[in-house]
Design a protein around this motif. Sequence first.
Motif, PDB file in Angstrom:
ATOM      1  N   THR A 419      51.711  15.347  39.949  1.00 54.61           N
ATOM      2  CA  THR A 419      50.560  16.050  39.228  1.00 54.61           C
ATOM      3  C   THR A 419      49.402  16.286  40.285  1.00 54.61           C
ATOM      4  OG1 THR A 419      49.799  13.895  39.128  1.00 54.61           O
ATOM      5  CG2 THR A 419      50.934  14.447  37.214  1.00 54.61           C
ATOM      6  N   GLY A 420      49.936  16.131  41.246  1.00 54.58           N
ATOM      7  CA  GLY A 420      48.605  16.599  42.488  1.00 54.58           C
ATOM      8  C   GLY A 420      47.642  15.478  42.951  1.00 54.58           C
ATOM      9  N   GLN A 421      47.693  14.527  42.070  1.00 56.64           N
ATOM     10  CA  GLN A 421      46.616  13.432  42.304  1.00 56.64           C
ATOM     11  C   GLN A 421      46.922  12.684  43.316  1.00 56.64           C
ATOM     12  OE1 GLN A 421      46.198  10.967  38.603  1.00 56.64           O
ATOM     13  NE2 GLN A 421      44.280  10.441  39.307  1.00 56.64           N
ATOM     14  N   PRO A 422      46.217  12.406  44.121  1.00 57.40           N
ATOM     15  CA  PRO A 422      46.393  11.417  45.424  1.00 57.40           C
ATOM     16  C   PRO A 422      46.263  10.019  45.105  1.00 57.40           C
ATOM     17  CG  PRO A 422      44.060  12.361  45.600  1.00 57.40           C
ATOM     18  CD  PRO A 422      44.719  13.197  44.324  1.00 57.40           C
ATOM     19  N   VAL A 423      47.049   9.172  45.534  1.00 56.39           N
ATOM     20  CA  VAL A 423      46.984   7.712  45.188  1.00 56.39           C
ATOM     21  C   VAL A 423      46.156   7.048  46.186  1.00 56.39           C
ATOM     22  CG1 VAL A 423      48.179   5.810  45.277  1.00 56.39           C
ATOM     23  CG2 VAL A 423      49.494   7.706  44.446  1.00 56.39           C
ATOM     24  N   ARG A 634      36.314   5.779  36.124  1.00 58.05           N
ATOM     25  CA  ARG A 634      36.015   7.131  36.225  1.00 58.05           C
ATOM     26  C   ARG A 634      36.908   7.994  35.708  1.00 58.05           C
ATOM     27  NH1 ARG A 634      39.471   7.444  42.127  1.00 58.05           N
ATOM     28  NH2 ARG A 634      41.440   6.216  41.213  1.00 58.05           N
ATOM     29  N   PRO A 635      36.102   9.398  35.564  1.00 58.89           N
ATOM     30  CA  PRO A 635      36.909  10.295  34.262  1.00 58.89           C
ATOM     31  C   PRO A 635      38.237  10.662  34.997  1.00 58.89           C
ATOM     32  CG  PRO A 635      35.046  11.332  35.539  1.00 58.89           C
ATOM     33  CD  PRO A 635      35.012  10.003  36.077  1.00 58.89           C
ATOM     34  N   THR A 636      39.241  11.245  34.016  1.00 54.62           N
ATOM     35  CA  THR A 636      40.557  11.611  34.372  1.00 54.62           C
ATOM     36  C   THR A 636      40.287  13.084  33.539  1.00 54.62           C
ATOM     37  OG1 THR A 636      41.405  10.692  32.213  1.00 54.62           O
ATOM     38  CG2 THR A 636      41.509   9.469  34.297  1.00 54.62           C
ATOM     39  N   GLU A 637      41.610  13.710  33.761  1.00 55.73           N
ATOM     40  CA  GLU A 637      41.475  15.209  33.292  1.00 55.73           C
ATOM     41  C   GLU A 637      42.882  15.562  32.857  1.00 55.73           C
ATOM     42  OE1 GLU A 637      40.253  17.220  36.768  1.00 55.73           O
ATOM     43  OE2 GLU A 637      42.217  17.620  37.610  1.00 55.73           O
ATOM     44  N   ALA A 638      43.114  16.299  31.781  1.00 56.42           N
ATOM     45  CA  ALA A 638      44.288  16.721  31.356  1.00 56.42           C
ATOM     46  C   ALA A 638      45.379  17.255  32.147  1.00 56.42           C
ATOM     47  CB  ALA A 638      43.904  17.871  29.851  1.00 56.42           C
ATOM     48  N   PHE A 639      46.453  16.997  31.823  1.00 53.83           N
ATOM     49  CA  PHE A 639      47.530  17.624  32.821  1.00 53.83           C
ATOM     50  C   PHE A 639      47.696  19.190  32.308  1.00 53.83           C
ATOM     51  CE2 PHE A 639      49.325  13.499  32.757  1.00 53.83           C
ATOM     52  CZ  PHE A 639      48.805  13.072  33.843  1.00 53.83           C
ATOM     53  N   ASP A 640      47.780  20.053  33.424  1.00 58.87           N
ATOM     54  CA  ASP A 640      47.929  21.586  32.624  1.00 58.87           C
ATOM     55  C   ASP A 640      49.256  21.578  32.102  1.00 58.87           C
ATOM     56  OD1 ASP A 640      47.184  24.559  33.858  1.00 58.87           O
ATOM     57  OD2 ASP A 640      49.327  24.251  33.686  1.00 58.87           O
ATOM     58  N   LEU A 641      49.287  22.501  30.894  1.00 60.61           N
ATOM     59  CA  LEU A 641      50.320  22.510  30.056  1.00 60.61           C
ATOM     60  C   LEU A 641      51.370  23.185  30.604  1.00 60.61           C
ATOM     61  CD1 LEU A 641      48.428  23.091  26.796  1.00 60.61           C
ATOM     62  CD2 LEU A 641      49.980  20.845  27.324  1.00 60.61           C
ATOM     63  N   ARG A 642      51.387  23.804  31.827  1.00 58.15           N
ATOM     64  CA  ARG A 642      52.514  24.805  32.371  1.00 58.15           C
ATOM     65  C   ARG A 642      52.958  24.095  33.566  1.00 58.15           C
ATOM     66  NH1 ARG A 642      50.912  28.851  34.436  1.00 58.15           N
ATOM     67  NH2 ARG A 642      48.636  28.366  34.240  1.00 58.15           N
ATOM     68  N   THR A 643      51.948  23.349  34.321  1.00 55.04           N
ATOM     69  CA  THR A 643      52.452  23.108  35.719  1.00 55.04           C
ATOM     70  C   THR A 643      52.262  21.536  35.857  1.00 55.04           C
ATOM     71  OG1 THR A 643      50.172  23.026  36.336  1.00 55.04           O
ATOM     72  CG2 THR A 643      51.511  25.472  36.734  1.00 55.04           C
ATOM     73  N   GLN A 645      49.812  19.676  36.498  1.00 47.55           N
ATOM     74  CA  GLN A 645      48.798  19.596  37.562  1.00 47.55           C
ATOM     75  C   GLN A 645      47.482  18.985  36.871  1.00 47.55           C
ATOM     76  OE1 GLN A 645      49.981  19.543  41.011  1.00 47.55           O
ATOM     77  NE2 GLN A 645      51.584  19.710  39.712  1.00 47.55           N
ATOM     78  N   GLY A 646      46.785  17.921  37.501  1.00 47.87           N
ATOM     79  CA  GLY A 646      45.782  17.369  36.861  1.00 47.87           C
ATOM     80  C   GLY A 646      45.443  16.070  37.603  1.00 47.87           C
ATOM     81  N   ASN A 647      44.205  15.313  37.907  1.00 47.37           N
ATOM     82  CA  ASN A 647      44.075  13.993  38.121  1.00 47.37           C
ATOM     83  C   ASN A 647      43.902  13.326  36.780  1.00 47.37           C
ATOM     84  OD1 ASN A 647      43.746  14.480  40.821  1.00 47.37           O
ATOM     85  ND2 ASN A 647      41.618  15.042  40.523  1.00 47.37           N
ATOM     86  N   GLY A 648      45.291  13.229  36.185  1.00 50.73           N
ATOM     87  CA  GLY A 648      45.280  12.450  35.055  1.00 50.73           C
ATOM     88  C   GLY A 648      45.022  10.990  34.689  1.00 50.73           C
ATOM     89  N   HIS A 649      45.456  10.260  35.958  1.00 47.37           N
ATOM     90  CA  HIS A 649      45.259   8.851  35.971  1.00 47.37           C
ATOM     91  C   HIS A 649      44.251   8.220  36.440  1.00 47.37           C
ATOM     92  CE1 HIS A 649      49.078   8.920  33.640  1.00 47.37           C
ATOM     93  NE2 HIS A 649      49.914   9.376  34.776  1.00 47.37           N
TER      94      HIS A 649
END
Lengths: 794, 201
Positions: A419-423, A634-643, A645-649
């Motif tokens: 999702t592009g989110q770094p661990v 800390r806030p998270t964001e929705a995953f992009d509906l096509r790709t 991508q997003g800091n979801g967790h």
Amino acid sequence: MAGTTTGIPANVTQGSQTKGGVGESMLRPDGTLKVTGEFAYSSDMWHEEMLWGQVLRSTVAHAEIVSIDTSEALALSGVYAVLTADDLPAAKNYGMEYQDTPVLAYGKVRHHGEPVALVAADHPETARRAAAKIKVEYRELPVITDEASATAPDAILVHENRGDHHAGHVPHPNIVHRQPIIRGNADEAAKKADVIVKGEYTFGMQDQAFLGPESGLAVPSEDGGVDLYVATQWLHSDLKQIAPCLGLPEEKVRMTMAGIGGAFGGREDISMQILASVLALRTSKPVKMVYNRYESFFGHVHRHPAKLYYEHGATKDGKLTHMKCKIVLDGGAYMSSTPSVVGNASSLSVGPYVVDDVEIEAIGLYTNNPPCGAMRGFGAVQACFAYEAQMDKVAAKLGMDPVAFRQKNAMEQGTIMPTGQPVDSPAPVAELLRRVKARPLPPVRQWESSEGADVRALPGGLSNTTHGEGVVRGVGYAVGIKNVGFSEGFDDYSTAKIRIEVINGEAVATVHTAAAEVGQGGVTIHAQIARTELGVQQVTIAPADTQVGSAGSTSAGRQTYMTGGAIKNSCEIVREKVLEIGRRKFGSYHPAWANAELLLEGGKVVTDGGEVLTTLVEVLEDEAVEVEEEFRHRPTEAFDLRTGQGNGHVQYAFAAHRAVVEVDTELGLVKVIELACAQDVGKAVNPLSVIGQIQGGTTQGLGVAVMEEIIVDPKTAKVRNPSFTDYLLPTILDTPTIPVDYLELADPNAPYGVRGIGEAPTLSSTPAVLAAIRNATGLELNKTPVRPEHLTGT
Amino acid sequence: MRVNFTVNGRKQEADDVWEGESLLYVLRERMGLPGSKNACEQGECGSCTVRLDGVPVCACLVAAGQVEGREVTTVEGLADYAKHRQDAHPGGGCASGACGTSLQDAQQWKAHSAGGATDSQTGEGTELSPIQQAFIDAGAVQCGFCTPGLLVAADELLERNDTPSDADIREALSGNLCRCTGYEKILDAVRLAAARQGEVV
């Protein structure tokens, strides 16, 4: 600074650590009540002149309701009310994410066992007999049961007029939600692969099968409202769904948590809450409702069964090149939390591995199968079953050791998720695998060992089906990744009200939250945190109810993190206020009040140098300090509906298992000999509870590997095994020894460094057992649960 | 019908019992003894295990009429039963003192449990049988719904076998489902109770 320091009180000379704080194996505060039978579970509620509620459930999966005749039921002596959807006082639907679930079916039934009518009577048997006299005429419709029937261009729609926010994005109205994740270029990366491995996997429908049935008591109150005593995972979420269905403002629905007999996600959705309340309001009498086991199987959502299609590539030297997958989750007739399960399944579908080029698609279906929603592991379980089978297959094709292959590709701190989110906290995947592998194996042919031949240690056990001939051993490994807390931009918070005062000459803290204690040990650690933060010995845990702000759900491994965080937060403010009072009263006696870092320890105010200034009792006297504060991760964001991508967790949890099994290849019987687990828990607030959670989660994974499945007839969508006779759960004979090795690598972003514990062990336990059975038998085995016929080819 | 029987050493009389009622229903809803749990009501989970004239049975599978004139021991009477195990007529009354859970009692347990954060650390105020104490100490109680049935079954095992092997324990408790613990700590608890019994002797 020795000598006269504080001025008062003279008898206090030394600070002391408070016992029972964070990190200690404290015993449960409700333990005595639970072992004496005095602990009141929701099914133990009792009220004078109470009535018994009973549901009539649909006997077919998909049908138009032509007519309902309640006259015979009403005529039965002892019956107080017989209700259908027409009698409901207000909103006819409820739901956690979207209100698509009817309180009582109207127009149509969409799954087998859906509630159709309600009875209140003076004896449970009277209520059952009355329900049986209700005549419902159905006009049956074709059933939607799988991806093909759901997504056919001319498919009947399970919900004709969808108004939810996913409706506009899905390729077919029978798809609840679709989440693709595209990162890198999987097709291009595949060209670098020396081996490509494809697999198709089926994960059966698992049930939470908590032992305490759905139950509770609704008592009508004088103001026209209702007092509700029920077992649930999230009081405030229930309240939001119940009040509109009763046509009452939320303040007239007062909810108190009754004792909970396990949950595992199955109490996240509403079950009997609205039904009992409607009956109570209608009859003006208290109504008790207790589902029997048959009803319980229909009364809550299950784990999503899934089909998973995977492709992995790897180079000769054992590096993964790419991954493609499609995950189809069957959400059943109503939405429940299917969209979030889809989000989890897709974002965690790669597992704890580094794969830069991925092409992922997860969908959730509307069908006429039983509704599915939350269960321990929440979408990550199904994916783990498939990607771990794939890891073994790729390793085998490369001729590599399966553990070494996993370690070579294991993610670590800093890895970028698909999702592009770094661990950004420790991710000791390789180390967890190393630990389970390094553990000595249990002795072979242990049925012959130490105490002499014992047939009970063999597959088949007491049935005496073998004396060891045809029994082969296998060893298998698996590791998994689970997100902790609520993801995708959800405003996840918890609330804690903390009070400190002097009672009987001692400083006592009271912790009041709405958090559900489902057995996981929340009540124990709440007191531990308050002791640590406030330095008091006596901590009272107030009953969970809706008189305090929401604690969020006891699910997603989030309660120690979230409500623990809220308690810690609130205690810190309480501490400041206590010190403020101290400064006001005693500030002039000692400069430390103004310029030292002050702590509360052992009922005293202590400087960071260990000097005692005074006692809490002296500070507080007859004052009480009370604080109610919220805590947010800390806030998270929705995953992009096509790709995707997003800091979801918010946070990840990791667990690894090694399973050792013995299989009687003649009869297809499996005996799991040992199921060792290694897990990173961040910080073990209560080591005893930590181990209990890991062993319990491991056993649920074992269950789905070899026996647990709700069987739904593919032709009629009817449930075939809604009982403990036919839905098999692991007994103490089926469950092996479960050695647990936990790491404490703190998450710098979490309170005390904690990491959610309860869910991760459920993930890897299933694929580890499957891997061990494959290792023993050489069979492919791509379906849970493994049944004897899969092993014997019969 | 009327059913006369002895529960935890105390004579009881249940009136207006419907012929189809189970012992479990009579205990829970008529006697006010909800300690025996209602999880499957099919004899599969063991949550309602009680002793009927000393023999462990699933109370959900016993018709109320079958207990006429007989002795029943439930988890509420377990501590007392264990204490008087050597007597001809074990059990001397409802161990908890106040049998039954009215709504008021149900609300009070919360207050009690709230104040009891340290009470239960010591078991203060409640006399427990060795197996009950061992379940608490070993962490064998999580949600606790299976606990009463497991305690009655485990106590019976320890009565007839004071040094059970793991295989013996597994066999004796194989009729009791637990969904929370994974059973490991339940094994620990039975081993602990057996060891403590050994120390006493």
